[in-house]
Scaffold this motif. Sequence first.
Motif, mmCIF file in Angstrom:
data_model
loop_
_atom_site.group_PDB
_atom_site.id
_atom_site.type_symbol
_atom_site.label_atom_id
_atom_site.label_comp_id
_atom_site.label_asym_id
_atom_site.label_seq_id
_atom_site.Cartn_x
_atom_site.Cartn_y
_atom_site.Cartn_z
ATOM 1 N N GLU A 188 -27.707 -19.527 -26.008
ATOM 2 C CA GLU A 188 -28.005 -18.099 -26.110
ATOM 3 C C GLU A 188 -28.902 -17.659 -24.953
ATOM 4 O O GLU A 188 -28.683 -16.602 -24.352
ATOM 5 N N GLU A 237 -26.860 -12.100 -28.631
ATOM 6 C CA GLU A 237 -27.356 -12.596 -29.908
ATOM 7 C C GLU A 237 -26.220 -13.263 -30.696
ATOM 8 O O GLU A 237 -25.170 -12.655 -30.919
ATOM 9 N N ASN A 296 -26.034 -13.946 -33.801
ATOM 10 C CA ASN A 296 -25.757 -13.276 -35.070
ATOM 11 C C ASN A 296 -24.735 -12.154 -34.886
ATOM 12 O O ASN A 296 -23.799 -12.024 -35.674
ATOM 13 N N TYR A 309 -29.544 -8.812 -39.445
ATOM 14 C CA TYR A 309 -30.255 -7.755 -38.724
ATOM 15 C C TYR A 309 -29.336 -6.533 -38.634
ATOM 16 O O TYR A 309 -28.621 -6.369 -37.632
ATOM 17 N N SER A 348 -28.444 -3.478 -30.784
ATOM 18 C CA SER A 348 -29.354 -4.005 -29.760
ATOM 19 C C SER A 348 -30.241 -2.919 -29.173
ATOM 20 O O SER A 348 -31.324 -3.202 -28.656
ATOM 21 N N LYS A 367 -34.205 -9.436 -32.655
ATOM 22 C CA LYS A 367 -32.802 -9.795 -32.835
ATOM 23 C C LYS A 367 -32.035 -8.569 -33.301
ATOM 24 O O LYS A 367 -32.632 -7.567 -33.695
#
Length: 437
Positions: A123, A150, A152, A184, A188, A194
Amino acid sequence: MLSWKKLLSPIRTGESPSKSTIDYTRTNFQRDYDRLIFSSPFRRLQNKTQVFPLPGSVFVHNRLTHSLEVSSVGRSLGRSILNLLSPERFECPAQLITDIPTIVSAACLAHDLGNPPFGHSGEDAFRHFFSNHHIPELDSWEASDLLRFEGNANALRLLTHQFRGRRTGGFRLSYATLASIVKYPYPSTLKEKKFGYFKSEADVFNEIASQTGLIQISNGRYCRHPLVYLVEAADDICYQVMDIEDAHKLGILSTSTVTNLYLSFFDDETTSKKKDIHETLSSVNDINERIAYLRAITISKLIEQCSSNFSKSYDQIMSGQPVKPLIDQMEGASAKAMDEIRKVSVNQVYNHSKVVEIEIAGFTIIGELLDIFTSAVLEPTKPISKKALRLIPEQYLAESSDNYSKVMAVVDYISGMTDIYALETYQLFKGIKLPSL
């Protein structure tokens, strides 16, 4: 207030709600679990680094075994809250309530699917590359997605994006399962540490939020799906506890250190409970079996405590208010023991030379691959670009001509690689290793 009738929506992405049927013999949530288990991206996790380099003479966790264990713990957490909370508190059909453990278990299977090769270093490599390479013709949201890559958010993209030649709706998972993955629930652009979805999945996420009745807190930010807390707790329990056992197998941590770390979770137990633990330990001569026993009872205690914390926070969670991660709500001996495990993990495990070496190698490999393939999609007429483009599987070729779509297609391709495939592709381009027929 959130409503379980909507939170447990069995409707699938890419499927018309009018065509959706509920089969209580094999529910959509059980189908979610099965689709993930049998999928290629899930199988590829067996060759993605969890913490320690792969392969080795001693078998340690990879992303696949970690995900399976998280799924097991998640299922137990789901069952535990059903025992702690009365059915009346859910206010929805009993058949849906009984599927909560299955939904959590399926979401746990998928929680790491978006992670690139070489663990968290992978990442970092994505973020570093895009912070040092300007991609033209991007708006601020698109640039933010790349600069702050990210795993996720990438998991949601993998599960819902229509890759070339594939069906709409991606994996076609239920909205309940997908919502349980989004830790989350904001983009972004909010500049949090995150985030949960890329611009490319904004419409998909909004549909997930609408179908499951998530509460919009502010522009772009929604509350978490309640089951996210259980998925998060299962992940926290497994990686904190299992990394210590792996470190012991590799000789990084001594038997006495690991034994004391696990036993410290039971400092506040009754004398009778402590006596039972020590009697079991004294009856086992195999060191690895002793550690495995301590790890097992530690996980059981953490499941019990995290379930209790969910129950205590239930009203806040159902009103859409954010609460601390369940594992961070622990008190007493378990809280102190978890703090100590985190300190030992950072100082002696995650910064061990072998872990750092694989992180450095992965950082370099992914950076080079991003350079090669990003240049190829943005400047396709160059001779080396033409050759590089032939290596990209058709499913990863962008359907749109804008730069964001092209670069995201490269992100899809490289983040989906296994550690070994990424290494072999890197060696091929560097001339370190020639292919063989």
